[in-house]
Design an enzyme around this catalytic site. Structure first.
Site, PDB file in Angstrom:
ATOM      1  N   ASP A 163      42.223  45.618  37.023  1.00 35.06           N
ATOM      2  CA  ASP A 163      42.263  44.936  37.980  1.00 35.06           C
ATOM      3  C   ASP A 163      41.125  46.277  39.497  1.00 35.06           C
ATOM      4  O   ASP A 163      41.363  46.919  40.303  1.00 35.06           O
ATOM      5  CB  ASP A 163      43.129  44.921  38.840  1.00 35.06           C
ATOM      6  N   HIS A 177      50.313  41.535  42.222  1.00 33.75           N
ATOM      7  CA  HIS A 177      49.432  40.483  41.657  1.00 33.75           C
ATOM      8  C   HIS A 177      50.550  39.786  40.298  1.00 33.75           C
ATOM      9  O   HIS A 177      50.711  40.349  39.514  1.00 33.75           O
ATOM     10  CB  HIS A 177      48.022  40.492  41.525  1.00 33.75           C
ATOM     11  N   HIS A 186      41.381  40.397  30.518  1.00 32.74           N
ATOM     12  CA  HIS A 186      41.380  39.759  32.384  1.00 32.74           C
ATOM     13  C   HIS A 186      40.502  39.792  32.370  1.00 32.74           C
ATOM     14  O   HIS A 186      39.953  39.336  33.420  1.00 32.74           O
ATOM     15  CB  HIS A 186      41.889  41.221  32.973  1.00 32.74           C
ATOM     16  N   HIS A 214      50.963  44.223  48.254  1.00 38.56           N
ATOM     17  CA  HIS A 214      51.332  42.533  47.470  1.00 38.56           C
ATOM     18  C   HIS A 214      50.535  43.447  46.487  1.00 38.56           C
ATOM     19  O   HIS A 214      50.038  44.194  45.682  1.00 38.56           O
ATOM     20  CB  HIS A 214      50.117  42.261  47.767  1.00 38.56           C
ATOM     21  N   HIS A 230      40.592  47.852  44.687  1.00 41.43           N
ATOM     22  CA  HIS A 230      41.091  46.318  44.727  1.00 41.43           C
ATOM     23  C   HIS A 230      41.029  45.519  45.495  1.00 41.43           C
ATOM     24  O   HIS A 230      41.087  46.634  46.753  1.00 41.43           O
ATOM     25  CB  HIS A 230      42.042  46.468  43.289  1.00 41.43           C
ATOM     26  N   ASP A 284      50.433  38.008  38.066  1.00 38.80           N
ATOM     27  CA  ASP A 284      49.946  38.330  36.479  1.00 38.80           C
ATOM     28  C   ASP A 284      49.458  39.779  35.384  1.00 38.80           C
ATOM     29  O   ASP A 284      49.917  39.526  34.988  1.00 38.80           O
ATOM     30  CB  ASP A 284      48.433  38.236  36.316  1.00 38.80           C
ATOM     31  N   HIS A 285      50.236  40.399  36.870  1.00 44.21           N
ATOM     32  CA  HIS A 285      50.226  42.261  36.602  1.00 44.21           C
ATOM     33  C   HIS A 285      51.822  42.506  36.083  1.00 44.21           C
ATOM     34  O   HIS A 285      52.211  43.471  35.485  1.00 44.21           O
ATOM     35  CB  HIS A 285      49.660  43.083  36.890  1.00 44.21           C
TER      36      HIS A 285
END
Length: 251
Positions: A147, A4, A206, A2, A79, A6-7
């Site tokens: 993260d 994310h 972040h 997975h 994370h 936003d990255h």
């Protein structure tokens, strides 16, 4: 695997911008295992590019040699999805000892060969670079820890960096349990990790959308690590061999 949004969500825009600016050299993208699938999916909206895109999977605890002598090293971050913390080092060439070169009688037009690391033969004498190069000089370094929870492995990876760019998703200590549950850090935790790393400067970034003005909470970090800047659009800095980190503008 997975990823994310936003990255990675900004990647197609970046790929198009590079194409529009006339970029034709191959582009290498490094990331944890699964990055190739993610890039393929995002390229659904960036199919036709005038350059090749190569994706290289990187495991934690490995190093990669990038362009222009820049070296990257990684450790696994802590994370909810596979995530890496990155350190980048740019080595500095040793200083050339002109006086020694003159004393040896090496002609000036041969100095560059020695500076490059090659031996020079004059008459029946061979001169090696070590004879005219002074001791190794410290290079430049910066780190990215986004993260992640604070970990000893990351603090060790980031030892003595000129600049550490770290996540600080939550501000107040009261958000500590939430930070731990979600694999993130508070302002103080990020500052403590920077202190453990003996970093020269810290940028926090972040931030949770719940933090309306991150600048208001700067003291939480500054009380532990004074050389801290709060990330914002337009924040820039420069790393120079002579002086290390120099702030350019705070936005």
């Amino acid at each position: 695997s997975h990823h994310h949004a936003d990255h990675v969500g900004g990647l197609p825009g970046l790929l198009h911008s590079l194409a529009n600016s006339g970029h034709t050299d191959r582009l290498d993208i490094y990331g944890p295992p699964g990055t190739g699938d993610m890039v393929s999916a995002l390229r659904y909206i960036a199919r036709d590019l005038p350059y090749e895109v190569r994706v290289i999977d990187v495991e934690g605890g490995t190093s990669v040699l990038l362009a222009n002598g820049l070296a990257a090293s990684t450790v696994w971050a802590e994370h909810r999805v596979p995530c890496l913390a990155w350190r980048f080092d740019l080595p500095r060439a040793p200083a050339f000892d002109a006086r020694a070169a003159v004393d040896f009688g090496i002609p000036r037009d041969r100095w560059s060969e020695l500076q490059r690391g090659d031996s020079v033969v004059i008459g029946d004498v061979t001169y090696v670079p070590e004879q005219v190069l002074k001791t190794q000089r410290a290079g430049l370094s910066f780190g990215l820890a986004t993260d992640t929870r604070p970990t000893t492995a990351i603090a060790e990876l980031m030892q003595d960096v000129d600049l550490l760019i770290s996540e600080a998703t939550y501000a107040e200590d009261s958000r500590q349990e939430l930070a731990a549950a979600n694999g993130h850090m508070t302002f103080r935790e990020a500052a403590r990790m920077a202190k453990e790393s003996n970093a020269k400067h810290l940028w926090l970034t972040h931030f949770s959308a719940r933090i309306t003005d991150p600048q208001e909470h700067r003291d939480l970090a500054a009380s532990i690590f004074p050389n801290v800047s709060i990330g914002q659009a337009g924040l820039t800095g420069t790393l120079r061999f002579e002086t290390g980190y120099e702030p350019v503008s705070e936005g």
